[in-house]
Design an enzyme around this catalytic site. Sequence first.
Site, PDB file in Angstrom:
ATOM      1  N   SER A  39     -10.604   4.525  -2.759  1.00 15.75           N
ATOM      2  CA  SER A  39      -9.708   5.640  -3.053  1.00 15.75           C
ATOM      3  C   SER A  39     -10.379   6.960  -2.652  1.00 15.75           C
ATOM      4  O   SER A  39     -10.746   7.129  -1.492  1.00 15.75           O
ATOM      5  CB  SER A  39      -9.294   5.596  -4.520  1.00 15.75           C
ATOM      6  OG  SER A  39      -8.253   6.493  -4.769  1.00 15.75           O
TER       7      SER A  39
ATOM      8  N   ASP B  47       1.026   1.464  -1.243  1.00 14.30           N
ATOM      9  CA  ASP B  47       0.058   2.518  -1.525  1.00 14.30           C
ATOM     10  C   ASP B  47       0.467   3.767  -0.751  1.00 14.30           C
ATOM     11  O   ASP B  47       0.780   3.676   0.441  1.00 14.30           O
ATOM     12  CB  ASP B  47      -1.341   2.050  -1.078  1.00 14.30           C
ATOM     13  CG  ASP B  47      -2.462   2.938  -1.589  1.00 14.30           C
ATOM     14  OD1 ASP B  47      -2.333   4.176  -1.518  1.00 14.30           O
ATOM     15  OD2 ASP B  47      -3.471   2.386  -2.051  1.00 14.30           O
TER      16      ASP B  47
ATOM     17  N   HIS C 174      -1.740   0.807  -5.220  1.00 16.58           N
ATOM     18  CA  HIS C 174      -3.055   1.440  -5.154  1.00 16.58           C
ATOM     19  C   HIS C 174      -3.974   0.890  -6.252  1.00 16.58           C
ATOM     20  O   HIS C 174      -3.609   0.873  -7.427  1.00 16.58           O
ATOM     21  CB  HIS C 174      -2.904   2.949  -5.319  1.00 16.58           C
ATOM     22  CG  HIS C 174      -4.147   3.720  -5.068  1.00 16.58           C
ATOM     23  ND1 HIS C 174      -4.650   3.966  -3.810  1.00 16.58           N
ATOM     24  CD2 HIS C 174      -5.024   4.316  -5.929  1.00 16.58           C
ATOM     25  CE1 HIS C 174      -5.743   4.672  -3.895  1.00 16.58           C
ATOM     26  NE2 HIS C 174      -6.007   4.899  -5.169  1.00 16.58           N
TER      27      HIS C 174
END
Length: 326
Positions: free
Chosen positions: A154, A263, A293
């Site tokens: 991320s 995502d 995600h």
Amino acid sequence: MSYEEKVLPELRDILNNAPRFDLSKDLDKMRSFQPPKLEGSPDVNITTRHFQGSECELRVKIYEPKNRTTSVLPAVYWIHGGGYVLGSPDGDDGFCEYMVNEVHCVVISIDYRLAPEHPYPAAIEDCYAGLKWAAEHADELQIDATRLAIAGASAGGGLTAALALLARDRGGPEITFQMPLYPMLDDRNETPSSYEINEENMPLAWNRESNIIAWNMYLGTHDQVAQDNHSVRLDEVSPYAAPSRATDLSKLPPAYTFIGQLDPFRDETIDYVARLAQAGVAVEFHLYPGCFHGFDAIFNEVDISKRARSECIYALKKAFNCGEKE
């Protein structure tokens, strides 16, 4: 078909049980939220070190096999996620221990400063300082400086990509491999997936609204943002802040990444992977349908999460040529 129906059945309970926070209002609450506690591995030793960064003292956590059978091991320099505004190395203990056990390596995890208190370039400069510290202390840490990988997920993935660019442009340290997982790369929020994965469709996953707030905090522009659900347009944003803005991706280390199809970072990741390949960088990429995600979190013990993690491990082993230098 609703977006909930698009999520893989095995992941729906995980998504539906996720806490719902408003990043603009609940930042302190989000920072105090604790994910499920994992039992530590009896085979991994964890120590904490401190060193002087460019502006302040920084902390790293070091994970290594408890009973090392070799004097020198490859190393993964790990960067935690959290939208540049959340998280710490402590939240990734489980995955760092997993890498140590599966790859037989040392993992060094950096505790970088967070926005909005410390906007760009604090995080990337802290990450670079930690990488230099690890490389300069390779003998002391008993790591093989010729097999030093960088990785993160991320925002940690975005910092991984940025760190690869920064190390290239500053002439080192030498990086063997980069693994920016579902990386947060582009502050502009202009891709189709950035619009598609939004508060209405995916309120309990990282979505467009959360992403815009986090980027503006990281870039130090959150106080200037009108409540129009659009990110601030800044032509001068550095590629070391938002790697998607980099125009030259040549001479970067080989890469591995994956992302879920649900995502918001899907399309910026696909674009970055394509441009890495066009620049001659060896890159492997996996797209997982029905996945949101962070679906691979170490406490998500469903088949698709385990598969995604195992593919990462395979990529690291291949990058390190494990078995040849032990």
